[in-house]
Design a protein around this motif. Structure first.
Motif, PDB file in Angstrom:
ATOM      1  N   GLU A 173       0.833  -1.199   0.000  1.00 21.06           N
ATOM      2  CA  GLU A 173       0.000   0.000   0.000  1.00 21.06           C
ATOM      3  C   GLU A 173       0.872   1.256   0.000  1.00 21.06           C
ATOM      4  O   GLU A 173       0.621   2.188  -0.754  1.00 21.06           O
ATOM      5  CB  GLU A 173      -0.944   0.020   1.198  1.00 21.06           C
ATOM      6  N   ILE A 174       1.928   1.273   0.821  1.00 22.53           N
ATOM      7  CA  ILE A 174       2.780   2.457   0.883  1.00 22.53           C
ATOM      8  C   ILE A 174       3.540   2.641  -0.437  1.00 22.53           C
ATOM      9  O   ILE A 174       3.780   3.771  -0.867  1.00 22.53           O
ATOM     10  CB  ILE A 174       3.727   2.413   2.109  1.00 22.53           C
ATOM     11  N   LEU A 175       3.902   1.539  -1.105  1.00 15.51           N
ATOM     12  CA  LEU A 175       4.525   1.646  -2.424  1.00 15.51           C
ATOM     13  C   LEU A 175       3.533   2.162  -3.458  1.00 15.51           C
ATOM     14  O   LEU A 175       3.888   2.970  -4.330  1.00 15.51           O
ATOM     15  CB  LEU A 175       5.099   0.299  -2.860  1.00 15.51           C
ATOM     16  N   SER A 176       2.293   1.726  -3.370  1.00 12.43           N
ATOM     17  CA  SER A 176       1.254   2.237  -4.277  1.00 12.43           C
ATOM     18  C   SER A 176       1.073   3.731  -4.082  1.00 12.43           C
ATOM     19  O   SER A 176       0.957   4.486  -5.050  1.00 12.43           O
ATOM     20  CB  SER A 176      -0.085   1.525  -4.039  1.00 12.43           C
ATOM     21  N   TRP A 177       1.044   4.165  -2.834  1.00 13.23           N
ATOM     22  CA  TRP A 177       0.910   5.593  -2.555  1.00 13.23           C
ATOM     23  C   TRP A 177       2.100   6.359  -3.121  1.00 13.23           C
ATOM     24  O   TRP A 177       1.947   7.457  -3.654  1.00 13.23           O
ATOM     25  CB  TRP A 177       0.809   5.848  -1.049  1.00 13.23           C
ATOM     26  N   SER A 178       3.294   5.783  -3.012  1.00 12.24           N
ATOM     27  CA  SER A 178       4.488   6.416  -3.563  1.00 12.24           C
ATOM     28  C   SER A 178       4.394   6.516  -5.080  1.00 12.24           C
ATOM     29  O   SER A 178       4.672   7.561  -5.670  1.00 12.24           O
ATOM     30  CB  SER A 178       5.725   5.609  -3.146  1.00 12.24           C
ATOM     31  N   GLN A 179       4.004   5.419  -5.701  1.00 12.50           N
ATOM     32  CA  GLN A 179       3.853   5.369  -7.156  1.00 12.50           C
ATOM     33  C   GLN A 179       2.874   6.426  -7.651  1.00 12.50           C
ATOM     34  O   GLN A 179       3.067   7.026  -8.708  1.00 12.50           O
ATOM     35  CB  GLN A 179       3.353   3.972  -7.524  1.00 12.50           C
ATOM     36  N   LEU A 180       1.842   6.699  -6.860  1.00 15.28           N
ATOM     37  CA  LEU A 180       0.825   7.678  -7.240  1.00 15.28           C
ATOM     38  C   LEU A 180       1.201   9.109  -6.852  1.00 15.28           C
ATOM     39  O   LEU A 180       0.459  10.042  -7.135  1.00 15.28           O
ATOM     40  CB  LEU A 180      -0.519   7.311  -6.594  1.00 15.28           C
ATOM     41  N   GLY A 181       2.353   9.260  -6.202  1.00 12.70           N
ATOM     42  CA  GLY A 181       2.795  10.591  -5.795  1.00 12.70           C
ATOM     43  C   GLY A 181       2.093  11.110  -4.550  1.00 12.70           C
ATOM     44  O   GLY A 181       2.128  12.301  -4.276  1.00 12.70           O
ATOM     45  N   LEU A 182       1.474  10.220  -3.767  1.00 18.21           N
ATOM     46  CA  LEU A 182       0.779  10.646  -2.556  1.00 18.21           C
ATOM     47  C   LEU A 182       1.747  10.929  -1.410  1.00 18.21           C
ATOM     48  O   LEU A 182       1.383  11.564  -0.427  1.00 18.21           O
ATOM     49  CB  LEU A 182      -0.253   9.588  -2.127  1.00 18.21           C
ATOM     50  N   HIS A 183       2.956  10.427  -1.508  1.00 19.31           N
ATOM     51  CA  HIS A 183       4.029  10.794  -0.586  1.00 19.31           C
ATOM     52  C   HIS A 183       5.344  10.687  -1.351  1.00 19.31           C
ATOM     53  O   HIS A 183       5.403  10.085  -2.423  1.00 19.31           O
ATOM     54  CB  HIS A 183       4.033   9.910   0.681  1.00 19.31           C
ATOM     55  N   GLN A 184       6.388  11.285  -0.792  1.00 21.15           N
ATOM     56  CA  GLN A 184       7.707  11.280  -1.428  1.00 21.15           C
ATOM     57  C   GLN A 184       8.762  10.766  -0.457  1.00 21.15           C
ATOM     58  O   GLN A 184       9.898  11.234  -0.458  1.00 21.15           O
ATOM     59  CB  GLN A 184       8.052  12.686  -1.921  1.00 21.15           C
ATOM     60  N   LYS A 185       8.381   9.800   0.347  1.00 19.90           N
ATOM     61  CA  LYS A 185       9.252   9.278   1.396  1.00 19.90           C
ATOM     62  C   LYS A 185       9.966   8.017   0.924  1.00 19.90           C
ATOM     63  O   LYS A 185       9.411   7.229   0.167  1.00 19.90           O
ATOM     64  CB  LYS A 185       8.423   8.977   2.642  1.00 19.90           C
ATOM     65  N   PRO A 186      11.198   7.801   1.388  1.00 21.92           N
ATOM     66  CA  PRO A 186      11.914   6.581   1.013  1.00 21.92           C
ATOM     67  C   PRO A 186      11.276   5.350   1.656  1.00 21.92           C
ATOM     68  O   PRO A 186      10.859   5.384   2.815  1.00 21.92           O
ATOM     69  CB  PRO A 186      13.321   6.814   1.553  1.00 21.92           C
ATOM     70  N   VAL A 187      11.200   4.284   0.874  1.00 26.91           N
ATOM     71  CA  VAL A 187      10.629   3.017   1.341  1.00 26.91           C
ATOM     72  C   VAL A 187      11.732   1.968   1.280  1.00 26.91           C
ATOM     73  O   VAL A 187      12.186   1.584   0.203  1.00 26.91           O
ATOM     74  CB  VAL A 187       9.428   2.586   0.476  1.00 26.91           C
ATOM     75  N   GLY A 188      12.173   1.516   2.450  1.00 23.64           N
ATOM     76  CA  GLY A 188      13.256   0.552   2.536  1.00 23.64           C
ATOM     77  C   GLY A 188      12.769  -0.838   2.890  1.00 23.64           C
ATOM     78  O   GLY A 188      11.814  -1.009   3.651  1.00 23.64           O
ATOM     79  N   LEU A 189      13.434  -1.824   2.329  1.00 26.58           N
ATOM     80  CA  LEU A 189      13.142  -3.233   2.605  1.00 26.58           C
ATOM     81  C   LEU A 189      14.405  -3.859   3.172  1.00 26.58           C
ATOM     82  O   LEU A 189      15.429  -3.911   2.493  1.00 26.58           O
ATOM     83  CB  LEU A 189      12.724  -3.930   1.305  1.00 26.58           C
ATOM     84  N   LEU A 190      14.359  -4.293   4.433  1.00 24.63           N
ATOM     85  CA  LEU A 190      15.509  -4.928   5.059  1.00 24.63           C
ATOM     86  C   LEU A 190      15.423  -6.428   4.788  1.00 24.63           C
ATOM     87  O   LEU A 190      14.642  -7.147   5.403  1.00 24.63           O
ATOM     88  CB  LEU A 190      15.529  -4.631   6.563  1.00 24.63           C
ATOM     89  N   ASN A 191      16.220  -6.855   3.823  1.00 21.35           N
ATOM     90  CA  ASN A 191      16.147  -8.231   3.307  1.00 21.35           C
ATOM     91  C   ASN A 191      17.052  -9.166   4.116  1.00 21.35           C
ATOM     92  O   ASN A 191      18.088  -9.617   3.637  1.00 21.35           O
ATOM     93  CB  ASN A 191      16.529  -8.234   1.819  1.00 21.35           C
ATOM     94  N   LEU A 192      16.619  -9.471   5.321  1.00 22.15           N
ATOM     95  CA  LEU A 192      17.401 -10.325   6.220  1.00 22.15           C
ATOM     96  C   LEU A 192      17.371 -11.773   5.778  1.00 22.15           C
ATOM     97  O   LEU A 192      16.308 -12.311   5.479  1.00 22.15           O
ATOM     98  CB  LEU A 192      16.825 -10.246   7.640  1.00 22.15           C
ATOM     99  N   ASN A 193      18.540 -12.381   5.747  1.00 24.05           N
ATOM    100  CA  ASN A 193      18.622 -13.815   5.492  1.00 24.05           C
ATOM    101  C   ASN A 193      17.971 -14.214   4.163  1.00 24.05           C
ATOM    102  O   ASN A 193      17.451 -15.313   4.014  1.00 24.05           O
ATOM    103  CB  ASN A 193      17.965 -14.563   6.665  1.00 24.05           C
ATOM    104  N   GLY A 194      17.938 -13.279   3.208  1.00 28.80           N
ATOM    105  CA  GLY A 194      17.307 -13.553   1.919  1.00 28.80           C
ATOM    106  C   GLY A 194      15.798 -13.688   1.992  1.00 28.80           C
ATOM    107  O   GLY A 194      15.170 -14.200   1.060  1.00 28.80           O
ATOM    108  N   PHE A 195      15.191 -13.199   3.083  1.00 29.19           N
ATOM    109  CA  PHE A 195      13.756 -13.364   3.304  1.00 29.19           C
ATOM    110  C   PHE A 195      12.922 -12.854   2.131  1.00 29.19           C
ATOM    111  O   PHE A 195      11.914 -13.452   1.767  1.00 29.19           O
ATOM    112  CB  PHE A 195      13.342 -12.639   4.598  1.00 29.19           C
ATOM    113  N   TYR A 196      13.337 -11.745   1.530  1.00 31.03           N
ATOM    114  CA  TYR A 196      12.547 -11.128   0.463  1.00 31.03           C
ATOM    115  C   TYR A 196      13.069 -11.437  -0.941  1.00 31.03           C
ATOM    116  O   TYR A 196      12.608 -10.832  -1.909  1.00 31.03           O
ATOM    117  CB  TYR A 196      12.466  -9.618   0.677  1.00 31.03           C
TER     118      TYR A 196
END
Length: 193
Positions: free
Chosen positions: A116-139
């Motif tokens: 949802e937060i990525l969708s909001w970013s894609q639509l320009g509803l916010h301009q905040k960085p979205v980080g994914l902490l990929n621990l142990n290859g989880f993502y």
């Protein structure tokens, strides 16, 4: 960034790295005087990161719907807890109060919040960085799926790049600090034509 929203599991996961990293992220936020914004829970990685921030004299803001608080999952030791009616209100307030977002490993709830937060970013509803902490290859598989979405024409490459990824907390924070919302400027200019 003065406040970071962290999405994470209401379960601790099966490997020690998840708990250890949540504790470390909480400590790093507190030491750097960055407020933790999160879902207000006391269980799983949610409780672990909040407890870590508090143990290191940091600031925590929790946002929890009344129904979850009544299920006794609300953190009882937060000096700043907002109780809201719905999950939608919770997500909107969390986004409003933060300067950036990090997602740790989690389940359906964390995935819902991330996308949802990525969708909001894609639509320009916010301009905040979205980080994914990929621990142990989880993502790893999720990131591959995003690449497939680009390859198959369902996601633009520039939107795929809205996800900042690292397996290291300090590296991810550096990427978030360096984030430039130039994509949003193009979107807004196109919108004004």
């Amino acid at each position: 960034m003065q406040a970071i929203l962290v999405y994470c599991g209401a379960n601790p996961g099966t490997k020690p790295i998840y708990k250890e990293t949540a504790e470390e992220l909480g400590k790093i936020l507190a030491i750097n005087n960055i407020r933790l914004i999160y879902g207000g829970g006391s269980v799983g990685l949610m409780g672990i990161i909040a407890d870590s921030v508090l143990a290191n004299n940091g600031q925590v803001t929790g946002i929890i719907p009344h129904f979850l608080d009544r299920m006794e999952v609300g953190h009882k030791n937060l000096p700043d807890m907002h109780k809201v009616e719905t999950m939608h209100e919770r997500k909107a307030l969390m986004e409003k109060l933060c300067d950036g977002i990090i997602t740790l490993p989690g389940g359906y709830g964390s995935m819902d919040e991330l996308f949802e937060i990525l969708s909001w970013s894609q639509l320009g509803l916010h301009q905040k960085p979205v980080g994914l902490l990929n621990l142990n290859g989880f993502y790893d598989h999720l990131l591959k799926q995003l690449d497939v979405m680009v390859e198959e024409g369902f996601l633009k490459a520039e939107n795929r790049n809205l996800v900042l990824v690292s397996d290291n907390i300090e590296d991810l924070l550096k990427k978030m600090e360096a984030f430039s919302p130039s994509f949003h400027e193009k979107w807004l200019k196109r919108d004004q034509i």
